[in-house]
Design a protein around this motif. Sequence first.
Motif, PDB file in Angstrom:
ATOM      1  N   ALA A  79       0.747  -1.067  -0.040  1.00 59.16           N
ATOM      2  CA  ALA A  79       0.104   0.144   0.151  1.00 59.16           C
ATOM      3  C   ALA A  79       0.950   1.178   0.338  1.00 59.16           C
ATOM      4  O   ALA A  79       0.399   2.229  -0.654  1.00 59.16           O
ATOM      5  N   ASN A  80       2.058   1.141   0.581  1.00 57.70           N
ATOM      6  CA  ASN A  80       2.761   2.325   0.548  1.00 57.70           C
ATOM      7  C   ASN A  80       3.968   2.117  -0.154  1.00 57.70           C
ATOM      8  O   ASN A  80       4.398   1.122  -0.779  1.00 57.70           O
ATOM      9  N   ASN A  81       5.039   2.946   0.151  1.00 66.72           N
ATOM     10  CA  ASN A  81       6.163   2.949  -1.085  1.00 66.72           C
ATOM     11  C   ASN A  81       7.439   2.121  -0.382  1.00 66.72           C
ATOM     12  O   ASN A  81       8.584   2.561  -0.574  1.00 66.72           O
ATOM     13  N   LEU A  82       7.103   1.255   0.459  1.00 72.21           N
ATOM     14  CA  LEU A  82       8.144   0.449   1.329  1.00 72.21           C
ATOM     15  C   LEU A  82       9.081  -0.218   0.263  1.00 72.21           C
ATOM     16  O   LEU A  82      10.411   0.095   0.498  1.00 72.21           O
ATOM     17  N   ASP A  83       8.380  -0.753  -0.727  1.00 70.58           N
ATOM     18  CA  ASP A  83       9.420  -1.731  -1.465  1.00 70.58           C
ATOM     19  C   ASP A  83      10.337  -0.442  -2.462  1.00 70.58           C
ATOM     20  O   ASP A  83      11.367  -0.953  -2.627  1.00 70.58           O
ATOM     21  N   GLU A  84       9.943   0.308  -2.771  1.00 73.12           N
ATOM     22  CA  GLU A  84      10.253   1.577  -3.671  1.00 73.12           C
ATOM     23  C   GLU A  84      11.521   1.839  -2.917  1.00 73.12           C
ATOM     24  O   GLU A  84      12.806   1.997  -3.328  1.00 73.12           O
ATOM     25  N   LEU A  85      11.294   2.329  -1.597  1.00 72.59           N
ATOM     26  CA  LEU A  85      12.593   2.672  -0.719  1.00 72.59           C
ATOM     27  C   LEU A  85      13.638   1.801  -0.599  1.00 72.59           C
ATOM     28  O   LEU A  85      14.641   2.222  -0.670  1.00 72.59           O
ATOM     29  N   SER A  86      13.105   0.819  -0.034  1.00 74.20           N
ATOM     30  CA  SER A  86      14.139  -0.462   0.041  1.00 74.20           C
ATOM     31  C   SER A  86      14.843  -0.819  -1.147  1.00 74.20           C
ATOM     32  O   SER A  86      16.226  -0.935  -0.980  1.00 74.20           O
ATOM     33  N   LYS A  87      14.396  -0.781  -2.069  1.00 74.50           N
ATOM     34  CA  LYS A  87      15.068  -1.014  -3.658  1.00 74.50           C
ATOM     35  C   LYS A  87      15.984   0.088  -3.733  1.00 74.50           C
ATOM     36  O   LYS A  87      17.184   0.010  -4.159  1.00 74.50           O
ATOM     37  N   ALA A  88      15.465   1.362  -3.736  1.00 74.12           N
ATOM     38  CA  ALA A  88      16.583   2.280  -3.918  1.00 74.12           C
ATOM     39  C   ALA A  88      17.540   2.528  -2.741  1.00 74.12           C
ATOM     40  O   ALA A  88      18.662   2.878  -3.301  1.00 74.12           O
ATOM     41  N   PHE A  89      17.411   2.003  -1.591  1.00 74.13           N
ATOM     42  CA  PHE A  89      18.417   1.725  -0.643  1.00 74.13           C
ATOM     43  C   PHE A  89      19.360   0.798  -0.955  1.00 74.13           C
ATOM     44  O   PHE A  89      20.704   1.032  -0.898  1.00 74.13           O
ATOM     45  N   THR A  90      18.957  -0.343  -1.529  1.00 73.48           N
ATOM     46  CA  THR A  90      19.866  -1.381  -1.531  1.00 73.48           C
ATOM     47  C   THR A  90      20.355  -1.369  -3.067  1.00 73.48           C
ATOM     48  O   THR A  90      21.184  -2.375  -3.259  1.00 73.48           O
ATOM     49  N   GLY A  91      19.862  -0.505  -3.932  1.00 73.36           N
ATOM     50  CA  GLY A  91      20.095  -0.808  -5.245  1.00 73.36           C
ATOM     51  C   GLY A  91      19.608  -2.093  -5.969  1.00 73.36           C
ATOM     52  O   GLY A  91      20.387  -2.688  -6.952  1.00 73.36           O
ATOM     53  N   GLY A  92      18.580  -2.721  -5.360  1.00 72.35           N
ATOM     54  CA  GLY A  92      18.029  -3.840  -6.211  1.00 72.35           C
ATOM     55  C   GLY A  92      18.610  -5.161  -5.367  1.00 72.35           C
ATOM     56  O   GLY A  92      17.877  -6.109  -5.663  1.00 72.35           O
TER      57      GLY A  92
END
Lengths: 109, 152
Positions: free
Chosen positions: B33-46
Amino acid sequence: MSTPKPRIKLDKKEAKKGDIVEVKALVSHVMETGQRKSADGKVIPRKILNKFTCTVNGKEVFSADFEPAVSANPYIQFKFKATESGPVVLTWIDDDGTKIVGEDSIKVL
Amino acid sequence: MTISITRRQTLFVGAAAIAATALGQSIVPAYAANNLDELSKAFTGGAAPVEGKVKLDLPEIAENGNTVPITVTVDSPMTDADYVKEVIVLADGNPNAGVATFHFNPASGVAEANTRIRLANTQNIVAIAKTNDGKFYTAKKQVKVTIGGCGG
């Protein structure tokens, strides 16, 4: 609004080289999220402290980026390794650019 | 060029959309529902973070979602050769997943930080740590919130 004076507490004033010093700090701030609405239905604009930095004798030992999910009157606790005596400077930066600065000191024996 | 959509095509598109929704729900966990996936991917670079090393200390039940104490500790020697650089804390049930990011360096001595956060409702807290050599570790904990902390 005048700049609030942060409350800072170090668990020791003097430390041996290599000791771990714990810092606790609290600063008064609304940390308005930008999600809330006032009684007349208008969104209350976001106003938070978004950055925190701690330097010991001019060297950064810890920093943090805060999001609106950090509580009002943000509290932060962290540790650093005592290597040299000097001022412990804590800085918070507001969304509007205002800086809140607090200072203590550490003496390394 | 005109595009004519027949009734049969409309039905097909509709069915595909429903199928996609059903499929999406089965794959994506509730926190999409929120941008958690987006933020964690941005942090780990995938990169996929590995479970472990990170310790999240939060109450199991938080009576007041306005101030929930949280301690993040990462098991690391914190030497010049091997230290934790950053730790990001995310919450999957808040309007925005981002909570805080802590930056450490060898002068920190210990990769540990404590603060107080707002939680809108019962949700999972995720912490991801990044080491100086680019490895990622993670931990997750659920917190039950009795009174939400986002202005009711």
